[in-house]
Design a protein around this motif. Structure first.
Motif, PDB file in Angstrom:
ATOM      1  N   LYS A 274       0.809  -1.217   0.000  1.00 27.33           N
ATOM      2  CA  LYS A 274       0.000   0.000   0.000  1.00 27.33           C
ATOM      3  C   LYS A 274       0.847   1.274   0.000  1.00 27.33           C
ATOM      4  CE  LYS A 274      -3.826  -2.192   2.541  1.00 27.33           C
ATOM      5  NZ  LYS A 274      -4.819  -2.154   1.469  1.00 27.33           N
ATOM      6  N   ILE A 275       2.018   1.231   0.629  1.00 30.51           N
ATOM      7  CA  ILE A 275       2.810   2.451   0.822  1.00 30.51           C
ATOM      8  C   ILE A 275       4.014   2.521  -0.113  1.00 30.51           C
ATOM      9  CG2 ILE A 275       4.206   3.744   2.467  1.00 30.51           C
ATOM     10  CD1 ILE A 275       2.463   2.632   4.698  1.00 30.51           C
ATOM     11  N   VAL A 276       4.770   1.432  -0.205  1.00 32.98           N
ATOM     12  CA  VAL A 276       6.043   1.469  -0.925  1.00 32.98           C
ATOM     13  C   VAL A 276       5.884   1.179  -2.419  1.00 32.98           C
ATOM     14  CG1 VAL A 276       8.351   0.471  -1.072  1.00 32.98           C
ATOM     15  CG2 VAL A 276       7.279   0.813   1.161  1.00 32.98           C
ATOM     16  N   THR A 277       5.180   0.107  -2.767  1.00 32.44           N
ATOM     17  CA  THR A 277       5.080  -0.295  -4.168  1.00 32.44           C
ATOM     18  C   THR A 277       4.508   0.794  -5.078  1.00 32.44           C
ATOM     19  OG1 THR A 277       4.870  -2.618  -3.508  1.00 32.44           O
ATOM     20  CG2 THR A 277       4.179  -2.042  -5.745  1.00 32.44           C
ATOM     21  N   PRO A 278       3.462   1.536  -4.667  1.00 33.57           N
ATOM     22  CA  PRO A 278       2.957   2.600  -5.554  1.00 33.57           C
ATOM     23  C   PRO A 278       3.978   3.691  -5.865  1.00 33.57           C
ATOM     24  CG  PRO A 278       1.321   2.069  -3.881  1.00 33.57           C
ATOM     25  CD  PRO A 278       2.579   1.354  -3.497  1.00 33.57           C
ATOM     26  N   LEU A 279       5.061   3.767  -5.078  1.00 34.68           N
ATOM     27  CA  LEU A 279       6.098   4.765  -5.357  1.00 34.68           C
ATOM     28  C   LEU A 279       6.800   4.491  -6.686  1.00 34.68           C
ATOM     29  CD1 LEU A 279       7.677   5.216  -1.818  1.00 34.68           C
ATOM     30  CD2 LEU A 279       6.273   6.861  -3.051  1.00 34.68           C
ATOM     31  N   PHE A 280       6.615   3.269  -7.223  1.00 31.57           N
ATOM     32  CA  PHE A 280       7.196   2.990  -8.537  1.00 31.57           C
ATOM     33  C   PHE A 280       6.629   3.950  -9.574  1.00 31.57           C
ATOM     34  CE2 PHE A 280       3.475   1.088 -10.450  1.00 31.57           C
ATOM     35  CZ  PHE A 280       3.775   1.040 -11.815  1.00 31.57           C
ATOM     36  N   ALA A 281       5.384   4.389  -9.360  1.00 30.28           N
ATOM     37  CA  ALA A 281       4.757   5.307 -10.314  1.00 30.28           C
ATOM     38  C   ALA A 281       5.509   6.632 -10.375  1.00 30.28           C
ATOM     39  CB  ALA A 281       3.300   5.546  -9.931  1.00 30.28           C
ATOM     40  N   PHE A 320       4.282  -6.478  -8.965  1.00 35.52           N
ATOM     41  CA  PHE A 320       3.106  -7.144  -8.387  1.00 35.52           C
ATOM     42  C   PHE A 320       3.422  -8.604  -8.072  1.00 35.52           C
ATOM     43  CE2 PHE A 320      -0.871  -9.523  -8.700  1.00 35.52           C
ATOM     44  CZ  PHE A 320      -1.700  -8.795  -7.868  1.00 35.52           C
ATOM     45  N   GLY A 321       4.112  -9.287  -9.003  1.00 32.57           N
ATOM     46  CA  GLY A 321       4.478 -10.681  -8.764  1.00 32.57           C
ATOM     47  C   GLY A 321       5.435 -10.834  -7.598  1.00 32.57           C
ATOM     48  N   LEU A 322       6.419  -9.937  -7.504  1.00 34.04           N
ATOM     49  CA  LEU A 322       7.345  -9.981  -6.376  1.00 34.04           C
ATOM     50  C   LEU A 322       6.614  -9.740  -5.056  1.00 34.04           C
ATOM     51  CD1 LEU A 322      10.408  -8.006  -7.826  1.00 34.04           C
ATOM     52  CD2 LEU A 322      10.299 -10.456  -7.308  1.00 34.04           C
ATOM     53  N   GLY A 323       5.632  -8.835  -5.089  1.00 32.79           N
ATOM     54  CA  GLY A 323       4.842  -8.573  -3.888  1.00 32.79           C
ATOM     55  C   GLY A 323       4.104  -9.804  -3.408  1.00 32.79           C
ATOM     56  N   ARG A 324       3.556 -10.595  -4.368  1.00 29.61           N
ATOM     57  CA  ARG A 324       2.858 -11.837  -4.004  1.00 29.61           C
ATOM     58  C   ARG A 324       3.830 -12.849  -3.389  1.00 29.61           C
ATOM     59  NH1 ARG A 324      -1.663 -10.973  -2.579  1.00 29.61           N
ATOM     60  NH2 ARG A 324      -0.636  -8.976  -2.311  1.00 29.61           N
ATOM     61  N   ILE A 325       5.044 -12.900  -3.935  1.00 32.07           N
ATOM     62  CA  ILE A 325       6.055 -13.816  -3.387  1.00 32.07           C
ATOM     63  C   ILE A 325       6.392 -13.426  -1.944  1.00 32.07           C
ATOM     64  CG2 ILE A 325       8.458 -14.563  -3.584  1.00 32.07           C
ATOM     65  CD1 ILE A 325       8.175 -14.294  -6.616  1.00 32.07           C
ATOM     66  N   GLY A 326       6.544 -12.114  -1.714  1.00 34.69           N
ATOM     67  CA  GLY A 326       6.821 -11.655  -0.355  1.00 34.69           C
ATOM     68  C   GLY A 326       5.666 -11.920   0.580  1.00 34.69           C
ATOM     69  N   TYR A 327       4.432 -11.767   0.091  1.00 33.51           N
ATOM     70  CA  TYR A 327       3.247 -11.996   0.921  1.00 33.51           C
ATOM     71  C   TYR A 327       3.148 -13.462   1.335  1.00 33.51           C
ATOM     72  CZ  TYR A 327      -1.645 -11.993   2.384  1.00 33.51           C
ATOM     73  OH  TYR A 327      -2.807 -12.133   3.102  1.00 33.51           O
ATOM     74  N   ASN A 328       3.547 -14.352   0.452  1.00 33.12           N
ATOM     75  CA  ASN A 328       3.477 -15.782   0.762  1.00 33.12           C
ATOM     76  C   ASN A 328       4.633 -16.249   1.632  1.00 33.12           C
ATOM     77  OD1 ASN A 328       1.110 -16.173  -0.727  1.00 33.12           O
ATOM     78  ND2 ASN A 328       2.243 -16.442  -2.638  1.00 33.12           N
ATOM     79  N   GLY A 329       5.572 -15.348   1.936  1.00 33.82           N
ATOM     80  CA  GLY A 329       6.650 -15.691   2.846  1.00 33.82           C
ATOM     81  C   GLY A 329       7.797 -16.461   2.220  1.00 33.82           C
ATOM     82  N   VAL A 330       7.806 -16.588   0.873  1.00 33.10           N
ATOM     83  CA  VAL A 330       8.895 -17.312   0.210  1.00 33.10           C
ATOM     84  C   VAL A 330      10.203 -16.543   0.356  1.00 33.10           C
ATOM     85  CG1 VAL A 330       9.715 -18.242  -1.989  1.00 33.10           C
ATOM     86  CG2 VAL A 330       7.271 -18.324  -1.422  1.00 33.10           C
ATOM     87  N   ILE A 331      10.128 -15.215   0.186  1.00 30.51           N
ATOM     88  CA  ILE A 331      11.270 -14.315   0.329  1.00 30.51           C
ATOM     89  C   ILE A 331      10.840 -13.172   1.236  1.00 30.51           C
ATOM     90  CG2 ILE A 331      12.957 -12.870  -0.891  1.00 30.51           C
ATOM     91  CD1 ILE A 331      12.433 -14.466  -3.397  1.00 30.51           C
ATOM     92  N   LEU A 332      11.776 -12.602   1.974  1.00 28.64           N
ATOM     93  CA  LEU A 332      11.452 -11.473   2.837  1.00 28.64           C
ATOM     94  C   LEU A 332      10.781 -10.360   2.032  1.00 28.64           C
ATOM     95  CD1 LEU A 332      14.657 -11.134   5.059  1.00 28.64           C
ATOM     96  CD2 LEU A 332      12.386 -11.876   5.792  1.00 28.64           C
ATOM     97  N   PRO A 333       9.670  -9.804   2.530  1.00 27.52           N
ATOM     98  CA  PRO A 333       8.988  -8.739   1.784  1.00 27.52           C
ATOM     99  C   PRO A 333       9.854  -7.501   1.559  1.00 27.52           C
ATOM    100  CG  PRO A 333       8.075  -8.980   4.010  1.00 27.52           C
ATOM    101  CD  PRO A 333       8.966 -10.153   3.767  1.00 27.52           C
TER     102      PRO A 333
END
Length: 361
Positions: A274-281, A320-333
């Motif tokens: 919600k906070i960091v990823t939208p900064l890509f814009a 978005f895909g990296l965010g899903r990976i972080g959410y699932n706990g595979v890699i540190l968010p």
């Protein structure tokens, strides 16, 4: 520059950019919500109220998801249109530098980002859950059942949580040390008091051991026992898989999970999303504004437009895909959300500081 009376060039560029941004944002979000409605229409009640509420909630979900894309798309469209109409060349002829022309775009994009940050602290964040309830024909029913979680050195079972009325039905708390249950607290209901929960008409059952063998019970009845300090209704609801959180609730959940020594990777991923990823814009706005041509000479604007839009979608899709990976706990968010945005921002800053001469070519 006077904030309340900006110069003419600033108002001119800001007006065109904001108009394109709003058209793209509302167009994309409405298209998303209408398409979803037609896909799910058979599952909804035929009442018009249900259907209108469903479309509105899906639109809220879509607009919070797509606004970073709209910010970038609007810059691309505005820049290409002004290059095609030679407006950019005219502004340069009047002595405006590229950094100065970039200011209105950055101001509008940053303002839109901040507006959505504020919206993420409100009920806007829960639109997806509300739409999901409507699909299950559970309008105004947000109850969560069968919650089991850790609280300090005890475990808690909640049969039913009503986060709207801030009420728990049938709560059981038990403390375990080793293989022994030390005590249990059972109450028919509990009410949220602003900082914790008051378990009403509670029964406290203490287990008494001798030589590690259970000998007897000590039973007490309490009119009210305060417990679950810090567990706001929305935080407890988030323990149920798939429930959304606002920025504020996610922050308090993160703090609470840290205290309880629970895995907070999903909560951190939600906050970063919600906070960091939208900064890509904002980073893409800067990069594309300087990288896109400033004149139409020897440039195929249609190809440039397609490449810019496609590149933006690819970057957004990867993040978005990296965010899903972080959410699932595979890699540190932090590695899937914060690091890519940091690298993209560094490159954007490099472009702003050192690439102006190249962009003139």
């Amino acid at each position: 520059m006077n904030l309340f009376s900006p110069p003419l060039y600033f108002r001119y560029l800001a007006k065109h950019y904001l108009k394109n941004l709003l058209v793209i944002l509302f167009g994309l979000s409405l298209l998303f919500s209408v398409i979803d409605y037609f896909q799910q229409a058979s599952k909804l009640e035929k009442l018009g109220t249900y259907q209108l509420h469903y479309i509105f909630y899906k639109w809220e979900e879509a607009i919070t998801l797509l606004y970073p894309l709209a910010i970038v798309f609007a810059v691309i469209i505005t820049k290409i249109m002004m290059v095609r109409n030679s407006n950019i060349v005219v502004l340069h002829a009047f002595g405006f530098s590229k950094k100065k022309l970039f200011t209105p775009f950055l101001a509008i994009a940053s303002t839109v980002y901040l507006i959505f940050m504020v919206l993420h602290t409100t009920e806007f964040s829960y639109a997806k859950d509300k739409a999901s309830h409507l699909l299950k024909n559970q309008y105004n029913d947000y109850q969560v059942k069968d919650l089991f979680f850790k609280y300090n050195d005890a475990f808690v079972y909640v049969k039913q949580l009503d986060p709207i009325n801030k009420r728990i039905e049938d709560i059981t708390i038990f403390k375990v040390e080793g293989n022994q249950v030390r005590y249990t607290i059972k109450a028919p209901y509990a009410l949220y008091n602003g900082s914790g929960w008051d378990a009403k008409d509670a029964r406290l059952k203490t287990h008494i051991y001798e030589n590690d063998i259970l000998q007897r019970y000590h039973l007490e009845y309490k009119k009210s026992i305060e417990t679950l300090e810090g567990y706001k209704p929305k935080i407890m609801e988030s323990l149920y898989e798939g429930k959304a959180l606002s920025v504020i609730d996610a922050y308090y959940t993160w703090r609470l999970f840290s205290v309880q020594k629970l895995d907070s990777s999903k909560i951190r991923a939600t906050l970063y999303d919600k906070i960091v990823t939208p900064l890509f814009a904002l980073a893409m706005v800067l990069i594309l504004f300087f990288k896109l041509p400033f004149h139409a000479r020897m440039v195929n604007l249609s190809t440039t437009l397609a490449l810019a839009l496609g590149g933006t979608i690819v970057v957004w899709g990867v993040l978005f895909g990296l965010g899903r990976i972080g959410y699932n706990g595979v890699i540190l968010p932090e590695l899937t959300s914060v690091l890519p945005i940091l690298l993209l921002s560094i490159y954007a800053l490099y472009t702003y500081l050192f690439d102006e001469a190249k962009s003139l070519a």
